[in-house]
Design a protein around this motif. Sequence first.
Motif, short mmCIF file in Angstrom:
data_model
loop_
_atom_site.label_atom_id
_atom_site.label_comp_id
_atom_site.label_asym_id
_atom_site.label_seq_id
_atom_site.Cartn_x
_atom_site.Cartn_y
_atom_site.Cartn_z
N GLU A 276 4.51 6.45 10.32
CA GLU A 276 4.78 6.69 11.74
C GLU A 276 4.26 8.05 12.17
O GLU A 276 3.70 8.19 13.26
CB GLU A 276 6.29 6.59 12.00
N PHE B 149 -1.86 -0.80 25.73
CA PHE B 149 -1.39 -2.09 25.24
C PHE B 149 -1.03 -1.94 23.77
O PHE B 149 -1.46 -1.00 23.10
CB PHE B 149 -2.44 -3.20 25.45
N SER B 150 -0.23 -2.87 23.31
CA SER B 150 0.29 -2.79 21.95
C SER B 150 -0.78 -3.17 20.93
O SER B 150 -1.57 -4.08 21.14
CB SER B 150 1.49 -3.72 21.81
N LEU B 151 -0.79 -2.45 19.81
CA LEU B 151 -1.66 -2.76 18.67
C LEU B 151 -0.80 -2.80 17.42
O LEU B 151 0.01 -1.90 17.19
CB LEU B 151 -2.75 -1.70 18.52
N ASP B 152 -0.97 -3.83 16.62
CA ASP B 152 -0.20 -3.95 15.39
C ASP B 152 -0.48 -2.82 14.42
O ASP B 152 0.37 -2.42 13.64
CB ASP B 152 -0.48 -5.29 14.70
N GLY C 69 -1.92 2.13 20.23
CA GLY C 69 -1.33 1.60 21.45
C GLY C 69 -0.24 2.50 22.00
O GLY C 69 0.58 3.05 21.25
N PRO D 55 2.50 1.64 23.64
CA PRO D 55 3.88 1.24 23.36
C PRO D 55 4.41 1.78 22.03
O PRO D 55 5.58 2.17 21.93
CB PRO D 55 3.79 -0.29 23.35
N GLU D 56 3.54 1.81 21.02
CA GLU D 56 3.96 2.32 19.71
C GLU D 56 4.21 3.83 19.77
O GLU D 56 5.19 4.34 19.20
CB GLU D 56 2.91 1.98 18.66
N ALA E 97 7.51 4.54 21.67
CA ALA E 97 8.72 4.29 20.87
C ALA E 97 8.99 5.45 19.92
O ALA E 97 10.15 5.88 19.76
CB ALA E 97 8.57 2.99 20.09
N LEU F 56 0.75 3.65 30.11
CA LEU F 56 1.32 2.34 30.44
C LEU F 56 1.46 2.15 31.96
O LEU F 56 1.19 1.07 32.48
CB LEU F 56 2.68 2.18 29.76
#
Length: 198
Positions: A82, A95-98, A117, A119-120, A123, A189
């Motif tokens: 992380e 946008f979200s990326l795994d 991303g 979103p990650e 968080a 975002l």
Amino acid sequence: MGIYLVSVGAQEWLDGDEDEGGKGALAAALDEELRRRGLAPYESVPEAAAFVRGSGLSFEEKLVPPMDGFGALCREHLSPQEGDLLLGWSVLVPFSLDEEIRLPVASAYTDETVVVGAPEVLALAQRLAAAIGLPVHRIPEACDNLDLTMWFLDGPAKDVAAAHPGPWGEDLDAAFYVALYLRAAQHSLRRGCPLTYC
């Protein structure tokens, strides 16, 4: 001089002239990799807005304070993976990326570009903000022109820390970076735009 974190508009994102700051090669490489992963290309980059202080339509902050305390904060509250995600990117997308995307395209400070991303990142920044008790409602939301940088370095950060005591006020340099990544991800975002270092 120094390192800035800035939003990128459609014209700059698609411009192939790297000498003029164009990101066309990066945009093409990212779209190719997204397609390879079965994802939609990133084609909805908004045009850069005319500068209006406080509008929240653009993002520009300068990475001035030392990062030692922030690095220690990440090691304390985040896993190594992380921490690498939060600290290791060169482009933030809305946008979200795994997982991060590494592209063989030079960025401002490295020989490759690492895309993550928003979103990650959001968080992780929210977790750090909660861990230090950052008074999010008191820090600038619009970061059009070094608003966070000035708030922490020359503005009311020390007075707010006295009025709202907590771990965040014990290391304002670390708190600055928590706020920076939080607001950067929120901006990406909200506006649907990429952010990058320059």
